[in-house]
Design a protein around this motif. Structure first.
Motif, mmCIF file in Angstrom:
data_model
loop_
_atom_site.group_PDB
_atom_site.id
_atom_site.type_symbol
_atom_site.label_atom_id
_atom_site.label_comp_id
_atom_site.label_asym_id
_atom_site.label_seq_id
_atom_site.Cartn_x
_atom_site.Cartn_y
_atom_site.Cartn_z
ATOM 1 N N VAL A 67 0.816 -1.224 0.000
ATOM 2 C CA VAL A 67 0.000 0.000 0.000
ATOM 3 C C VAL A 67 0.854 1.281 0.000
ATOM 4 O O VAL A 67 0.308 2.382 -0.040
ATOM 5 N N ILE A 68 2.159 1.128 0.021
ATOM 6 C CA ILE A 68 3.025 2.320 0.040
ATOM 7 C C ILE A 68 2.718 3.293 -1.123
ATOM 8 O O ILE A 68 2.715 4.511 -0.924
ATOM 9 N N PRO A 69 2.446 2.785 -2.337
ATOM 10 C CA PRO A 69 2.134 3.734 -3.426
ATOM 11 C C PRO A 69 0.963 4.658 -3.106
ATOM 12 O O PRO A 69 0.866 5.751 -3.649
ATOM 13 N N SER A 86 1.331 11.412 -3.297
ATOM 14 C CA SER A 86 0.322 12.124 -4.087
ATOM 15 C C SER A 86 0.218 11.508 -5.469
ATOM 16 O O SER A 86 1.212 11.082 -6.061
ATOM 17 N N TYR A 87 -1.012 11.496 -5.959
ATOM 18 C CA TYR A 87 -1.294 10.929 -7.272
ATOM 19 C C TYR A 87 -0.497 11.658 -8.363
ATOM 20 O O TYR A 87 0.078 11.041 -9.266
ATOM 21 N N VAL A 88 -0.433 12.964 -8.242
ATOM 22 C CA VAL A 88 0.282 13.777 -9.241
ATOM 23 C C VAL A 88 1.779 13.477 -9.185
ATOM 24 O O VAL A 88 2.426 13.267 -10.215
ATOM 25 N N VAL A 89 2.309 13.431 -7.942
ATOM 26 C CA VAL A 89 3.744 13.161 -7.779
ATOM 27 C C VAL A 89 4.086 11.799 -8.372
ATOM 28 O O VAL A 89 5.089 11.620 -9.063
ATOM 29 N N ARG A 90 3.217 10.818 -8.101
ATOM 30 C CA ARG A 90 3.463 9.453 -8.599
ATOM 31 C C ARG A 90 3.490 9.444 -10.136
ATOM 32 O O ARG A 90 4.333 8.801 -10.758
ATOM 33 N N SER A 91 2.580 10.191 -10.736
ATOM 34 C CA SER A 91 2.543 10.248 -12.205
ATOM 35 C C SER A 91 3.806 10.912 -12.751
ATOM 36 O O SER A 91 4.386 10.444 -13.738
ATOM 37 N N TYR A 92 4.231 12.015 -12.110
ATOM 38 C CA TYR A 92 5.447 12.683 -12.581
ATOM 39 C C TYR A 92 6.674 11.782 -12.367
ATOM 40 O O TYR A 92 7.606 11.787 -13.179
ATOM 41 N N ALA A 93 6.652 11.002 -11.273
ATOM 42 C CA ALA A 93 7.767 10.080 -11.034
ATOM 43 C C ALA A 93 7.853 9.069 -12.177
ATOM 44 O O ALA A 93 8.939 8.776 -12.687
ATOM 45 N N THR A 106 -2.954 -2.176 -9.435
ATOM 46 C CA THR A 106 -2.540 -3.519 -9.014
ATOM 47 C C THR A 106 -2.531 -3.591 -7.484
ATOM 48 O O THR A 106 -2.961 -4.587 -6.888
ATOM 49 N N MET A 107 -2.069 -2.514 -6.865
ATOM 50 C CA MET A 107 -2.024 -2.487 -5.397
ATOM 51 C C MET A 107 -3.437 -2.492 -4.807
ATOM 52 O O MET A 107 -3.712 -3.177 -3.832
ATOM 53 N N LEU A 108 -4.323 -1.738 -5.437
ATOM 54 C CA LEU A 108 -5.710 -1.694 -4.960
ATOM 55 C C LEU A 108 -6.342 -3.080 -5.062
ATOM 56 O O LEU A 108 -6.984 -3.569 -4.128
ATOM 57 N N LEU A 109 -6.159 -3.719 -6.213
ATOM 58 C CA LEU A 109 -6.747 -5.053 -6.414
ATOM 59 C C LEU A 109 -6.110 -6.092 -5.499
ATOM 60 O O LEU A 109 -6.794 -6.998 -5.023
#
Lengths: 349, 285
Positions: B114-116, B120-127, B168-171
């Motif tokens: 669940v770490i992802p 932030s959703y935006v930060v993750r996308s930019y990463a 994938t993490m959610l599922l």
């Protein structure tokens, strides 16, 4: 005076002071107005808080205004070519021109045909620049960029990004095809669309202001279509390899105007803010904003800008650039809708 | 009135009172906004503002515009791909956490899963955009072993990778919950009756964990098809999706009625996915 009266006077004066301090000026602006240091001198002088709401594209501003209550907004920054449109919608009120610096404004930026309607002035230019071609000079030469039609010829496939704003980019293509942006009509759209879709085939990405800057600054692409000094000037110190050029066919000139809302509850304060933005200090801060740099409309900003800043803005070349650039297209409602349909097809391709 | 009827009336009243907060919440934050949006979708944007025309013009415009249909198609293709990939990746991951990892390490494994969600959703996308960029981490690695470079940035593949990582993490969480609830005796009984590992999985484990898979898949579908950020950042504006088209209507055209109509179409797609899932579950049972 009794202790009670003294306390009451103290509480009363504190409340008045707080009321003055808590007075807010609400402005709807492009991102270049949102530096805290830009509004700080005005806030200090008038003891108010300037609340800035950032938007991109006049459509976004209209959406925000339509979903707001009358009196919510005081100051509007809008594309110069859209001033007649927002005036027709009853959004802007008359501007008091008495103390505005018309005598030091670049003559091309007075734009009476846009700002003065039926003899009443509604807005004044505050900043301008060019939508043209930015490029990485370590990869391409100025000669490579001289012919605008090469952008959609396939020569630079995968090496270019496109700024996601239909008016300047379609205006650029019109200029590249030898058209006059001021007289664009529905008949011109098929040729523009053909070139635009060919451009998309060569494009690596299509993004708004920050995404466009990031794409070329990080080396993701080497050319930005729709770029200009607003992309490169602020990065000159760190990335001297970023350059921009006005191709042989010309470029598109953008300009931002500022005005006061017709239903502002504090028009005098809003007028003072317009005066501050047009002052040499306000203009210099706006020209070198962290979001994007561009030329101030008021030439008196030259007294405040440093030599390095003026060099980055290419201050001394402005006469030549202004002569070679055409204004944004100013489509009527029907043409505007058709242009946006073309742009949607461009994005969906 | 009999005593029994009186008790029933009181019980009914009590039930209404208890349900009232949830009903008011739903009314205020779902039904009213949805109703407003549905009404707005029947209006038109004109030169002078919004006009209450009460017609289906916006829906007709949607059907008549190939670029709009393409945006819906793009959204559905991306969403279905992400949902299938996420299920295929999440099931083995959930299985490993629930069955293969020693119990004392399971909490740690779940925490890592669940770490992802913590970023932030935006930060993750930019990463992800940095990882997939032309001169990014992935191509650096590929270059070091003499492969690549891969042109993944600003593409549908980048959007699908970013989405799949998140969902994938959610599922994994929803499938893991189904797996740990399954009585271990069932698998032992199947083995006693001569079922092999594959037959046990197909006839016992999969049917019992299917509700968890379907709930997770539906959440993935609903969240993915309505997402604006990931296609915008990772897709590089190259694959117009329906949420981006909605934002174009608001941000560029100030056409709130068309944006409302497109939002209704988006909700219709989610509703159809839900009905399809519910029907399939009924058939499977």
């Amino acid at each position: 005076m009794t202790k009670t009266n003294l306390l009451a006077a103290l509480v009363g004066s504190t409340c008045l002071a707080n009321a003055a301090l808590s007075q807010e000026l609400n402005a709807l602006v492009w991102c270049d107005h949102t530096d805290a240091s830009f509004v700080a001198p005005f806030e200090e002088e008038f003891g108010v808080t300037v609340k800035l709401k950032e938007y991109e594209g006049t459509g976004a501003a209209l959406s925000l205004i339509e979903t707001s209550q009358p009196g919510d907004w005081d100051v509007l920054v809008v594309d110069g070519i859209d001033v007649p449109r927002v005036v027709a919608a009853g959004i802007l009120g008359p501007l008091n021109t008495d103390e505005l610096p018309y005598d030091t404004l670049f003559p091309e930026l007075v734009m009476e045909e846009n700002h003065v309607i039926d003899g009443v002035t509604y807005a004044i230019s505050e900043k301008y620049g060019y939508n043209t071609v930015s490029f990485n000079s370590e990869v391409f030469t100025a000669e490579d960029m001289a012919d605008m039609t090469r952008l959609w010829s396939g020569d630079f496939a995968g090496q270019l990004a496109v700024y996601d704003y239909y008016l300047p980019v379609m205006g650029m293509i019109a200029v590249g095809l030898g058209m006059d942006t001021a007289t664009l009509s529905m008949d011109d759209l098929p040729a523009i669309e053909e070139a635009l879709l060919a451009l998309k085939d060569s494009a690596s990405s299509v993004g708004e202001v920050v995404a466009s800057q990031t794409a070329i600054a990080t080396g993701e692409v080497d050319i930005l279509v729709g770029g200009g000094e607003w992309v490169t000037a602020g990065l000159t110190a760190d990335l001297p390899n970023l350059d921009w050029i006005i191709p042989e066919q010309g470029a598109v000139r953008w300009s931002q105007s500022i005005g006061v809302f017709a239903d502002s509850a504090q028009p005098d304060l809003a007028q003072e803010f317009v005066k501050y933005v047009l002052s040499p200090e306000g203009q210099a801060a706006l020209a070198t904003s962290s979001c994007y740099w561009a030329m101030p409309a008021n030439a008196a900003a030259a007294d405040v800008l440093t030599d390095d800043q003026k060099r980055a803005l290419r201050w001394d070349d402005q006469a030549s650039y202004l002569a070679r650039a055409q204004l944004y297209p100013a489509p009527d409602a029907e043409l505007d809708a058709a242009m946006q349909d073309v742009w949607t097809r461009f994005l969906a391709r | 009135m009999s005593q029994r009827a009186s008790i029933e009336t009181r019980a009914t009243r009590r039930a209404w009172w208890l349900a009232a907060p949830a009903l008011i919440w739903t009314l205020a934050f779902f039904i009213l906004p949805f109703g407003t949006m549905a009404v707005l979708s029947l209006w038109q944007r004109t030169d002078v503002g919004l006009e209450a025309t009460w017609d289906l013009g916006n829906y007709a415009n949607f059907l008549a515009n190939p670029a709009y249909i393409q945006a819906l198609t793009n959204s559905l293709e991306i969403t279905v791909t992400v949902t299938i990939l996420s299920v295929l990746l999440a099931y083995p991951l959930a299985w490993i956490i629930a069955e293969e990892i020693p119990e004392r390490f399971r909490r740690l494994a779940l925490a890592l899963a669940v770490i992802p969600f913590w970023t932030s959703y935006v930060v993750r996308s930019y990463a992800w955009s940095l990882v997939l960029a032309k001169s990014g981490v992935l191509n650096d690695w590929l270059g070091a072993v003499g492969l690549g470079p891969l042109d993944l940035a600003n593409s549908r593949a980048a959007t699908v990778i970013g989405f799949t990582h998140f969902f994938t993490m959610l599922l994994t969480l929803s499938i893991y919950a189904s797996l740990v609830q399954m009585p271990p005796n069932l698998r032992r009984a199947a083995a006693d009756l001569g079922a092999g590992a594959f037959a046990t999985f197909r006839l016992i484990v999969l049917p019992l964990t299917l509700p968890g898979v379907m709930v997770g898949a539906f959440l993935t579908f609903a969240l993915c098809i309505g997402d604006y950020v990931t296609p915008q950042i990772l897709g590089g504006g190259n694959d117009l999706a329906l949420p981006q088209l909605i934002m174009l209507q608001i941000g560029r055209r100030a056409d709130l009625p068309m944006a409302a109509a497109l939002s209704i179409i988006l909700m219709l797609a989610v509703t159809l996915a839900y009905l399809g899932m519910a029907r399939w579950m009924k058939v499977v049972r």
